[in-house]
Scaffold this active site. Structure first.
Site, PDB file in Angstrom:
ATOM      1  N   ASP A  83       7.992  81.569  50.251  1.00 18.09           N
ATOM      2  CA  ASP A  83       8.013  80.111  50.369  1.00 18.09           C
ATOM      3  C   ASP A  83       6.735  79.462  49.848  1.00 18.09           C
ATOM      4  O   ASP A  83       6.728  78.259  49.564  1.00 18.09           O
ATOM      5  CB  ASP A  83       8.295  79.691  51.819  1.00 18.09           C
ATOM      6  CG  ASP A  83       9.787  79.670  52.121  1.00 18.09           C
ATOM      7  OD1 ASP A  83      10.566  79.444  51.180  1.00 18.09           O
ATOM      8  OD2 ASP A  83      10.175  79.880  53.279  1.00 18.09           O
ATOM      9  N   GLU A 114      11.125  73.338  51.857  1.00 17.78           N
ATOM     10  CA  GLU A 114      10.487  74.658  51.810  1.00 17.78           C
ATOM     11  C   GLU A 114       9.136  74.650  52.520  1.00 17.78           C
ATOM     12  O   GLU A 114       8.733  75.652  53.118  1.00 17.78           O
ATOM     13  CB  GLU A 114      10.301  75.109  50.359  1.00 17.78           C
ATOM     14  CG  GLU A 114      11.586  75.314  49.569  1.00 17.78           C
ATOM     15  CD  GLU A 114      12.374  76.553  49.947  1.00 17.78           C
ATOM     16  OE1 GLU A 114      12.026  77.201  50.947  1.00 17.78           O
ATOM     17  OE2 GLU A 114      13.342  76.868  49.242  1.00 17.78           O
ATOM     18  N   HIS A 117       9.494  75.349  56.102  1.00 12.13           N
ATOM     19  CA  HIS A 117       9.645  76.778  56.384  1.00 12.13           C
ATOM     20  C   HIS A 117       8.282  77.449  56.489  1.00 12.13           C
ATOM     21  O   HIS A 117       8.046  78.255  57.399  1.00 12.13           O
ATOM     22  CB  HIS A 117      10.475  77.444  55.275  1.00 12.13           C
ATOM     23  CG  HIS A 117      11.832  76.862  55.104  1.00 12.13           C
ATOM     24  ND1 HIS A 117      12.678  77.202  54.070  1.00 12.13           N
ATOM     25  CD2 HIS A 117      12.511  75.932  55.823  1.00 12.13           C
ATOM     26  CE1 HIS A 117      13.795  76.519  54.165  1.00 12.13           C
ATOM     27  NE2 HIS A 117      13.713  75.738  55.221  1.00 12.13           N
ATOM     28  N   TYR A 121       6.510  79.559  59.841  1.00 16.74           N
ATOM     29  CA  TYR A 121       5.950  80.901  59.968  1.00 16.74           C
ATOM     30  C   TYR A 121       4.581  80.842  60.643  1.00 16.74           C
ATOM     31  O   TYR A 121       4.251  81.706  61.462  1.00 16.74           O
ATOM     32  CB  TYR A 121       5.844  81.561  58.586  1.00 16.74           C
ATOM     33  CG  TYR A 121       7.157  81.564  57.825  1.00 16.74           C
ATOM     34  CD1 TYR A 121       8.348  81.916  58.457  1.00 16.74           C
ATOM     35  CD2 TYR A 121       7.219  81.202  56.486  1.00 16.74           C
ATOM     36  CE1 TYR A 121       9.554  81.895  57.775  1.00 16.74           C
ATOM     37  CE2 TYR A 121       8.415  81.180  55.790  1.00 16.74           C
ATOM     38  CZ  TYR A 121       9.583  81.523  56.432  1.00 16.74           C
ATOM     39  OH  TYR A 121      10.769  81.504  55.763  1.00 16.74           O
ATOM     40  N   GLU A 187      17.096  82.140  46.563  1.00 14.41           N
ATOM     41  CA  GLU A 187      17.702  81.430  47.697  1.00 14.41           C
ATOM     42  C   GLU A 187      18.897  82.193  48.267  1.00 14.41           C
ATOM     43  O   GLU A 187      19.185  82.104  49.457  1.00 14.41           O
ATOM     44  CB  GLU A 187      18.162  80.031  47.261  1.00 14.41           C
ATOM     45  CG  GLU A 187      17.074  79.139  46.671  1.00 14.41           C
ATOM     46  CD  GLU A 187      16.095  78.612  47.714  1.00 14.41           C
ATOM     47  OE1 GLU A 187      16.133  79.074  48.865  1.00 14.41           O
ATOM     48  OE2 GLU A 187      15.296  77.736  47.359  1.00 14.41           O
ATOM     49  N   ASP A 220      19.099  75.905  55.702  1.00 15.92           N
ATOM     50  CA  ASP A 220      18.507  75.197  54.564  1.00 15.92           C
ATOM     51  C   ASP A 220      18.698  75.976  53.267  1.00 15.92           C
ATOM     52  O   ASP A 220      19.036  75.404  52.225  1.00 15.92           O
ATOM     53  CB  ASP A 220      17.004  74.976  54.791  1.00 15.92           C
ATOM     54  CG  ASP A 220      16.701  73.959  55.878  1.00 15.92           C
ATOM     55  OD1 ASP A 220      17.615  73.214  56.273  1.00 15.92           O
ATOM     56  OD2 ASP A 220      15.536  73.919  56.330  1.00 15.92           O
ATOM     57  N   GLU A 221      18.470  77.291  53.336  1.00 12.00           N
ATOM     58  CA  GLU A 221      18.576  78.103  52.113  1.00 12.00           C
ATOM     59  C   GLU A 221      19.994  78.079  51.551  1.00 12.00           C
ATOM     60  O   GLU A 221      20.186  78.154  50.333  1.00 12.00           O
ATOM     61  CB  GLU A 221      18.139  79.556  52.384  1.00 12.00           C
ATOM     62  CG  GLU A 221      16.739  79.739  52.917  1.00 12.00           C
ATOM     63  CD  GLU A 221      15.626  79.228  52.010  1.00 12.00           C
ATOM     64  OE1 GLU A 221      15.920  78.635  50.954  1.00 12.00           O
ATOM     65  OE2 GLU A 221      14.452  79.415  52.365  1.00 12.00           O
ATOM     66  N   HIS A 224      20.118  75.037  49.472  1.00  7.12           N
ATOM     67  CA  HIS A 224      19.384  75.253  48.227  1.00  7.12           C
ATOM     68  C   HIS A 224      20.189  76.127  47.270  1.00  7.12           C
ATOM     69  O   HIS A 224      20.221  75.880  46.058  1.00  7.12           O
ATOM     70  CB  HIS A 224      18.034  75.911  48.510  1.00  7.12           C
ATOM     71  CG  HIS A 224      17.193  75.184  49.507  1.00  7.12           C
ATOM     72  ND1 HIS A 224      16.066  75.722  50.091  1.00  7.12           N
ATOM     73  CD2 HIS A 224      17.320  73.936  50.035  1.00  7.12           C
ATOM     74  CE1 HIS A 224      15.534  74.856  50.925  1.00  7.12           C
ATOM     75  NE2 HIS A 224      16.293  73.757  50.915  1.00  7.12           N
TER      76      HIS A 224
END
Length: 301
Positions: A83, A114, A117, A121, A187, A220-221, A224
């Site tokens: 990311d 992104e 994300h 983490y 993705e 989300d991915e 995308h």
């Protein structure tokens, strides 16, 4: 290039890339309303990691075996690296050459999501490690991770170089095609070994806060992935050059996908080199990656 340059051509007559740049950000009439719908869907999914209660995860993490901690932490490190690329690459590579307002808006939204994300983490790592810096430091020194980042970044770098010009227009379009293909693979495949591990921990009632955050990220991915799949299909319909390039570059695109799948399988071996976890092992993950990789390849023809 001027920030605002009046176009001579209607936005409804332009191609997605390498046409006159976007002037007015207008959404009353759209050439590709499906791209606007994808943007609306992503905005509707807006979330922040702080919304998720991960307080129990600290106790869960302390109770994991050393090889389980290796699996969880290594996946977080790799997701951070992926990311870190994907949080800036769409803006750097695609935005300078975009020509439609709905596509410009989507690319901005894509990159922004992104970055959420990446913040997630950090939120997870701060909770389970007393010194988060030790996790972040040295990520680029791990061979299995840096090779993956180089593989992704290479296609974006090629396009960025073409954008700076001068370059042959067909070569420029080939660079767009392969960068978008690389984004599609990233993705659609590259995150899924990590995702599967997070969900496997949750099945064991461990690290459930982490798994909930990963569930939001995976959602989300999928948006995308839908966007890159849609763009690859539209490129071929609107421009005969891209239809030609799609056939010409098919062996290279297949090679890209096969390399992604093999890298993911190698990553599964790295994760489980010291031991597996209940319900999941390297062989299961390799089979899963092959299945999902083939599914993604079929979706783009």
């Amino acid at each position: 290039m001027a920030v605002l340059k009046k176009n001579k051509k209607s936005h409804l007559e332009k191609n997605m890339f390498l046409d006159e740049p976007v002037d007015i950000q207008r959404y009353d009439e759209l050439k590709y309303p499906q791209l606007d719908k994808i943007t609306d869907k992503q905005l509707g999914f807006f979330w922040r990691p702080e919304e998720v209660d991960i307080s129990k995860d600290k106790k869960d993490f302390d109770g994991l075996t050393e090889h389980e901690k290796h699996i969880l932490t290594s996946n977080l490190k790799r997701q951070i690296l992926l990311d870190s690329v994907q949080g800036r690459a769409p803006n750097l590579a695609f935005l300078p050459i975009v020509s439609l307002p709905e596509l410009e808006n989507w690319i901005e939204t894509w990159s922004f999501s992104e970055t959420i994300h990446s913040k997630s983490y950090t939120h997870i790592i701060r909770n389970i490690y007393p010194d988060p810096g030790k996790v972040f430091d040295g990520i680029l020194d791990i061979k299995e991770m840096s090779e993956c980042a180089d593989s992704i970044g290479g296609y974006y770098d090629d396009l960025i170089t073409c954008n700076r010009g001068p370059t042959n227009k067909m070569d420029h379009k080939r660079a767009i095609w392969m960068a978008m293909m690389s984004a599609n693979a990233l993705e659609g495949v590259r995150f899924y070994v990590s995702f599967a591990c997070s969900w496997a921990f949750a099945e064991l009632k461990k690290m459930e806060g982490n798994a909930k955050i990963i569930k939001f990220i995976a959602r989300d991915e999928n948006v995308h992935l839908a966007s890159t799949t849609t763009i690859l299909k539209l490129l071929q319909k609107e421009d005969k050059d891209f239809a030609k390039i799609a056939k010409e570059m098919e062996p290279k695109a297949i090679k890209l996908y096969v390399e992604v799948i093999e890298q993911e399988k190698a990553w599964a071996d790295f994760l489980f080199k010291d031991g597996s976890m209940i319900g999941l092992n390297a062989k299961l993950l390799s089979d899963y990656v092959e299945w999902i990789g083939c599914k993604r390849m079929r979706a783009i023809g």
